[in-house]
Design a protein around this motif. Sequence first.
Motif, PDB file in Angstrom:
ATOM      1  N   ILE A 214     -15.195  -3.998   2.279  1.00  0.00           N
ATOM      2  CA  ILE A 214     -16.294  -4.197   1.325  1.00  0.00           C
ATOM      3  C   ILE A 214     -17.377  -5.078   1.940  1.00  0.00           C
ATOM      4  O   ILE A 214     -18.567  -4.759   1.847  1.00  0.00           O
ATOM      5  CB  ILE A 214     -15.764  -4.798   0.007  1.00  0.00           C
ATOM      6  CG1 ILE A 214     -14.931  -3.747  -0.734  1.00  0.00           C
ATOM      7  CG2 ILE A 214     -16.911  -5.313  -0.867  1.00  0.00           C
ATOM      8  CD1 ILE A 214     -14.168  -4.285  -1.930  1.00  0.00           C
ATOM      9  N   ILE A 215     -17.008  -6.160   2.572  1.00  0.00           N
ATOM     10  CA  ILE A 215     -17.985  -7.059   3.207  1.00  0.00           C
ATOM     11  C   ILE A 215     -18.724  -6.342   4.326  1.00  0.00           C
ATOM     12  O   ILE A 215     -19.945  -6.443   4.444  1.00  0.00           O
ATOM     13  CB  ILE A 215     -17.302  -8.350   3.700  1.00  0.00           C
ATOM     14  CG1 ILE A 215     -16.842  -9.177   2.494  1.00  0.00           C
ATOM     15  CG2 ILE A 215     -18.216  -9.161   4.604  1.00  0.00           C
ATOM     16  CD1 ILE A 215     -15.928 -10.339   2.839  1.00  0.00           C
ATOM     17  N   THR A 216     -18.010  -5.591   5.144  1.00  0.00           N
ATOM     18  CA  THR A 216     -18.636  -4.832   6.230  1.00  0.00           C
ATOM     19  C   THR A 216     -19.622  -3.810   5.670  1.00  0.00           C
ATOM     20  O   THR A 216     -20.730  -3.655   6.180  1.00  0.00           O
ATOM     21  CB  THR A 216     -17.561  -4.135   7.093  1.00  0.00           C
ATOM     22  OG1 THR A 216     -16.681  -5.127   7.619  1.00  0.00           O
ATOM     23  CG2 THR A 216     -18.185  -3.344   8.221  1.00  0.00           C
TER      24      THR A 216
ATOM     25  N   LYS B 249       0.996  -5.874   0.340  1.00  0.00           N
ATOM     26  CA  LYS B 249      -0.050  -5.983  -0.685  1.00  0.00           C
ATOM     27  C   LYS B 249      -1.140  -6.964  -0.233  1.00  0.00           C
ATOM     28  O   LYS B 249      -2.335  -6.701  -0.373  1.00  0.00           O
ATOM     29  CB  LYS B 249       0.562  -6.430  -2.011  1.00  0.00           C
ATOM     30  CG  LYS B 249      -0.390  -6.382  -3.158  1.00  0.00           C
ATOM     31  CD  LYS B 249       0.325  -6.715  -4.465  1.00  0.00           C
ATOM     32  CE  LYS B 249      -0.648  -6.688  -5.618  1.00  0.00           C
ATOM     33  NZ  LYS B 249      -0.029  -7.020  -6.887  1.00  0.00           N
ATOM     34  N   THR B 250      -0.737  -8.092   0.348  1.00  0.00           N
ATOM     35  CA  THR B 250      -1.696  -9.091   0.839  1.00  0.00           C
ATOM     36  C   THR B 250      -2.545  -8.513   1.962  1.00  0.00           C
ATOM     37  O   THR B 250      -3.779  -8.667   1.966  1.00  0.00           O
ATOM     38  CB  THR B 250      -0.950 -10.356   1.322  1.00  0.00           C
ATOM     39  OG1 THR B 250      -0.175 -10.868   0.252  1.00  0.00           O
ATOM     40  CG2 THR B 250      -1.928 -11.413   1.802  1.00  0.00           C
ATOM     41  N   ILE B 251      -1.909  -7.830   2.904  1.00  0.00           N
ATOM     42  CA  ILE B 251      -2.648  -7.226   4.021  1.00  0.00           C
ATOM     43  C   ILE B 251      -3.597  -6.154   3.506  1.00  0.00           C
ATOM     44  O   ILE B 251      -4.752  -6.068   3.944  1.00  0.00           O
ATOM     45  CB  ILE B 251      -1.665  -6.672   5.076  1.00  0.00           C
ATOM     46  CG1 ILE B 251      -0.974  -7.835   5.786  1.00  0.00           C
ATOM     47  CG2 ILE B 251      -2.395  -5.787   6.089  1.00  0.00           C
ATOM     48  CD1 ILE B 251       0.164  -7.422   6.706  1.00  0.00           C
ATOM     49  N   SER B 252      -3.160  -5.353   2.569  1.00  0.00           N
ATOM     50  CA  SER B 252      -4.011  -4.312   1.984  1.00  0.00           C
ATOM     51  C   SER B 252      -5.239  -4.924   1.306  1.00  0.00           C
ATOM     52  O   SER B 252      -6.349  -4.419   1.435  1.00  0.00           O
ATOM     53  CB  SER B 252      -3.226  -3.476   0.985  1.00  0.00           C
ATOM     54  OG  SER B 252      -2.199  -2.773   1.620  1.00  0.00           O
ATOM     55  N   MET B 253      -5.031  -5.993   0.563  1.00  0.00           N
ATOM     56  CA  MET B 253      -6.153  -6.669  -0.118  1.00  0.00           C
ATOM     57  C   MET B 253      -7.139  -7.248   0.894  1.00  0.00           C
ATOM     58  O   MET B 253      -8.351  -7.152   0.716  1.00  0.00           O
ATOM     59  CB  MET B 253      -5.632  -7.769  -1.054  1.00  0.00           C
ATOM     60  CG  MET B 253      -4.917  -7.241  -2.283  1.00  0.00           C
ATOM     61  SD  MET B 253      -5.947  -6.160  -3.292  1.00  0.00           S
ATOM     62  CE  MET B 253      -7.125  -7.325  -3.916  1.00  0.00           C
ATOM     63  N   LEU B 254      -6.623  -7.855   1.961  1.00  0.00           N
ATOM     64  CA  LEU B 254      -7.485  -8.408   3.001  1.00  0.00           C
ATOM     65  C   LEU B 254      -8.303  -7.301   3.676  1.00  0.00           C
ATOM     66  O   LEU B 254      -9.507  -7.456   3.910  1.00  0.00           O
ATOM     67  CB  LEU B 254      -6.676  -9.182   4.032  1.00  0.00           C
ATOM     68  CG  LEU B 254      -6.160 -10.547   3.595  1.00  0.00           C
ATOM     69  CD1 LEU B 254      -5.214 -11.121   4.644  1.00  0.00           C
ATOM     70  CD2 LEU B 254      -7.318 -11.494   3.338  1.00  0.00           C
ATOM     71  N   LEU B 255      -7.661  -6.189   3.996  1.00  0.00           N
ATOM     72  CA  LEU B 255      -8.371  -5.065   4.613  1.00  0.00           C
ATOM     73  C   LEU B 255      -9.442  -4.504   3.682  1.00  0.00           C
ATOM     74  O   LEU B 255     -10.546  -4.164   4.118  1.00  0.00           O
ATOM     75  CB  LEU B 255      -7.384  -3.970   5.025  1.00  0.00           C
ATOM     76  CG  LEU B 255      -6.496  -4.288   6.221  1.00  0.00           C
ATOM     77  CD1 LEU B 255      -5.474  -3.184   6.437  1.00  0.00           C
ATOM     78  CD2 LEU B 255      -7.336  -4.499   7.468  1.00  0.00           C
ATOM     79  N   LEU B 256      -9.133  -4.417   2.405  1.00  0.00           N
ATOM     80  CA  LEU B 256     -10.107  -3.951   1.426  1.00  0.00           C
ATOM     81  C   LEU B 256     -11.305  -4.897   1.365  1.00  0.00           C
ATOM     82  O   LEU B 256     -12.463  -4.450   1.352  1.00  0.00           O
ATOM     83  CB  LEU B 256      -9.459  -3.812   0.049  1.00  0.00           C
ATOM     84  CG  LEU B 256     -10.386  -3.353  -1.072  1.00  0.00           C
ATOM     85  CD1 LEU B 256     -10.936  -1.954  -0.776  1.00  0.00           C
ATOM     86  CD2 LEU B 256      -9.657  -3.379  -2.404  1.00  0.00           C
TER      87      LEU B 256
END
Length: 155
Positions: A18-20, A7-14
């Motif tokens: 978004i920033i990109t 869940k943490t990795i998924s949130m970081l990737l999201l």
Amino acid sequence: MTFKNKKTISMLLLMVAIITGYITWLLLRPVNIIAVHGRGEFSDILVKNFPITARGKIKWWLENTPVLQDKYKVPNPAKDGFFSVTFWSFGEGYKETDGYDRLCFDDKEPPLNCIEKDALFSVDKSPNLGTVFTVYEGGVYRLDDNRNIVEIKRK
């Protein structure tokens, strides 16, 4: 891997996605020329969505000079070749004069004929120095004889 780590990795990737996406949108949005005001060889161009980086601003100028010349007659060099073009953020639009620190244009009817002084970029050309680019809060650059962009080091 535990559910919490996934869940943490998924949130970081999201968040990275978004920033990109936002940065890509900022870099690729078209420049919007709101108005052009001129006083002889001095031109003021009011813009929205101007490139953010020094490189982007200079590249935009070099690519769009023919369009500016055809559509707006900018730059408008003096007989000796000198001209000065300043790009200003249009910000919140035209405002009334504050009698002090706003840039007001004589070729626009008052009361709404001024803008906040938020210069983004300027291009000056003179017989002695050639073409000089000033990126406000980003440095000063010169176009050399081989059309290379060279940063002018400040002392």
